[in-house]
Write a protein that holds these residues in place. Structure first.
Motif, mmCIF file in Angstrom:
data_model
loop_
_atom_site.group_PDB
_atom_site.id
_atom_site.type_symbol
_atom_site.label_atom_id
_atom_site.label_comp_id
_atom_site.label_asym_id
_atom_site.label_seq_id
_atom_site.Cartn_x
_atom_site.Cartn_y
_atom_site.Cartn_z
ATOM 1 N N ALA A 1 -15.136 -29.641 -14.163
ATOM 2 C CA ALA A 1 -15.193 -30.806 -15.065
ATOM 3 C C ALA A 1 -13.992 -31.042 -15.785
ATOM 4 O O ALA A 1 -13.295 -32.206 -16.015
ATOM 5 C CB ALA A 1 -16.192 -30.299 -16.043
ATOM 6 N N ARG A 2 -13.061 -29.782 -16.119
ATOM 7 C CA ARG A 2 -11.742 -30.119 -16.789
ATOM 8 C C ARG A 2 -10.649 -30.480 -15.837
ATOM 9 O O ARG A 2 -10.027 -31.361 -16.208
ATOM 10 C CB ARG A 2 -11.326 -28.488 -17.279
ATOM 11 N N ILE A 3 -10.726 -30.004 -14.620
ATOM 12 C CA ILE A 3 -9.897 -30.859 -13.557
ATOM 13 C C ILE A 3 -10.076 -32.276 -13.452
ATOM 14 O O ILE A 3 -9.069 -32.912 -13.331
ATOM 15 C CB ILE A 3 -10.010 -29.974 -12.293
ATOM 16 N N ALA A 4 -11.423 -32.528 -13.289
ATOM 17 C CA ALA A 4 -11.676 -33.952 -13.082
ATOM 18 C C ALA A 4 -11.140 -34.821 -14.141
ATOM 19 O O ALA A 4 -10.591 -35.805 -14.517
ATOM 20 C CB ALA A 4 -13.135 -34.267 -12.868
ATOM 21 N N SER A 5 -11.373 -34.416 -15.389
ATOM 22 C CA SER A 5 -10.999 -35.011 -16.411
ATOM 23 C C SER A 5 -9.573 -35.015 -16.784
ATOM 24 O O SER A 5 -8.947 -36.255 -16.988
ATOM 25 C CB SER A 5 -11.336 -34.065 -18.014
ATOM 26 N N CYS A 6 -8.790 -34.237 -16.374
ATOM 27 C CA CYS A 6 -7.035 -34.218 -16.042
ATOM 28 C C CYS A 6 -7.066 -35.359 -15.087
ATOM 29 O O CYS A 6 -5.977 -36.071 -15.258
ATOM 30 C CB CYS A 6 -6.485 -32.942 -15.532
ATOM 31 N N ALA A 7 -7.574 -35.463 -14.005
ATOM 32 C CA ALA A 7 -7.434 -36.617 -12.899
ATOM 33 C C ALA A 7 -7.646 -37.997 -13.590
ATOM 34 O O ALA A 7 -6.920 -38.601 -13.217
ATOM 35 C CB ALA A 7 -8.242 -36.309 -11.850
#
Length: 319
Positions: free
Chosen positions: A295-301
C-alpha cells in the motif's frame, strides 16, 4: 504483511500504477521522520523500484537505529538531521519550498504534525484549493478503480470545501488516465431533504458542475452507496443516470463516514488501497501505520504520477 485474504482476487490496478512509473525519472522525496522499520522498508523498496530519490528528514540517531533494526542500508541517501518530529515536518516543507524535493512522504509521526506545517499560512504549501485526501481502492467485486474522498483530512467539510474536494479528486483521476470520471456524491438517501445537509450539498455540487464551477467530470447525487456502485440497486430505485451504478469517485459526507468506508473495503472486502494528499503545492504520501508495504509503495507511485503530471497520463486504468 498484506492483510488481504488469499480468497480475494483484486484486479492488479495497484501494480498498474507502479508499472506506469517505469519510464519516469525518480522524484526527489522528503521522507518525514522515518524513525520506524516499516517506513524505511517502504522507502528502500520505492527507491529500488526507481520511484523516489529519498531525503530522510528527522533525528539522525533515531533514523539510524530504525535502519539497523530493519537491516536497511541508508548510506546512499541524504539525511537531514532535526531534533524531533515537529522540526522534521517544518524542515521537509522548507525543502519543498526551496525546490530541493518535489514530494513529501509521511513517516512515524502524527498526521496532524505534518499537515500543520503543510497548511501553515506563510511557510506552508497551500494553494487556492482546499487540501484533501484521496484513497484509491482496488475492490475485488468492483470492475474499476474506486476513489474515495475525503477520509483523512477534512473532518466536516462545508459546501465550498466539498467543491475543492471534488475537483482535487477529478484532477487526480485525469492524471491516472480517466478522462471524464463519474463522481457520486454520497448520502443516506437519494432524494434532497432539507434536514439532511449532505443531500443539499450533493444537489448544489451537481448544479455547480452544470454551471462549470466543477469541471472535467460527470456528477450525480445525492446517491446512496448501494446505487452509486451497483447497477441493479440503481435500477431498483428507478435512478436513470450516467453515474449511478458505475461511479469512479465516491465523495463522502464527512471524514468519519469516509474513513469507515475505506477501512471496511480494505479489511472486510479484501480491497487493495493507496492514499495521497492533493490540493497542496506538492503531492504528499500519507499512509497509516497499519498500511502494508504494498500500500505504501502504491501510494508512492500515485504521488509520482502526480508529480510528473506534465507527462502524458497514458491509457485509462480499468476503463
Amino acid at each position: 504483511m498484506d492483510r488481504r485474504s488469499d480468497a480475494y482476487s483484486t484486479h492488479g490496478w495497484r501494480q498498474a500504477f507502479i508499472d506506469r512509473c517505469k519510464d519516469l525519472a525518480p522524484v526527489e522525496t522528503a521522507v518525514v521522520h522515518p524513525c520506524d522499520a516499516a517506513t524505511l522498508e517502504a522507502v528502500m523498496e520505492a527507491a529500488r523500484l526507481g520511484l523516489i530519490l529519498p531525503v530522510l528528514v528527522g533525528p539522525e540517531g533515531k533514523i539510524r537505529a530504525a535502519a539497523a533494526a530493519a537491516g536497511a542500508d541508508i548510506s546512499p541517501f541524504r539525511l537531514v538531521n532535526t531534533p524531533h518530529s515537529h522540526a522534521a515536518a517544518a524542515r521537509a516543507v522548507a525543502l519543498v519550498r526551496a525546490g530541493e524535493v518535489r514530494m513529501l512522504m509521511k513517516g512515524a509521526l502524527h498526521t496532524d504534525e505534518l499537515m500543520r506545517e503543510v497548511l501553515a499560512r506563510d511557510t506552508g504549501l497551500r494553494t487556492a484549493r482546499k487540501v484533501s485526501h484521496v484513497y484509491l481502492m482496488d475492490v475485488p467485486r468492483y470492475p474499476r478503480p474506486l476513489m474515495i474522498t475525503d477520509a483523512a483530512i477534512n473532518i466536516a467539510p462545508d459546501l465550498d470545501d466539498k467543491k475543492d474536494i471534488v475537483q482535487n479528486a477529478v484532477d487526480l483521476a485525469h492524471v491516472l488516465g480517466m478522462d471524464e470520471p463519474r463522481v457520486a456524491i454520497l448520502s443516506a438517501v437519494e432524494t434532497v431533504n432539507s434536514r439532511l445537509q449532505s443531500t443539499v450539498d450533493a444537489a448544489a455540487l451537481c448544479k455547480m458542475s452544470d454551471r462549470g464551477q466543477i469541471t472535467g467530470a460527470l456528477l450525480d447525487g445525492p446517491l446512496g452507496f448501494d446505487n452509486a456502485v451497483s447497477p441493479a440497486a440503481a435500477a431498483d430505485k428507478g435512478i436513470a443516470s450516467t453515474v449511478a451504478g458505475r461511479a469512479d469517485i465516491l465523495v463522502v459526507p464527512d471524514l468519519v463516514s469516509g474513513n469507515l468506508l475505506a477501512k471496511q473495503l480494505t479489511f472486510l472486502a479484501g480491497a487493495d488501497a493507496a492514499g495521497v494528499v492533493v490540493g497542496a503545492r506538492t503531492p504528499i504520501v500519507l499512509t497509516s501505520r497499519a498500511d502494508s508495504e504494498p500500500a505504501r509503495i502504491a501510494s508512492c507511485a500515485v504521488a509520482v504520477l502526480m508529480a510528473q503530471a506534465t507527462i502524458s497520463a497514458g491509457p485509462a486504468i480499468g476503463a
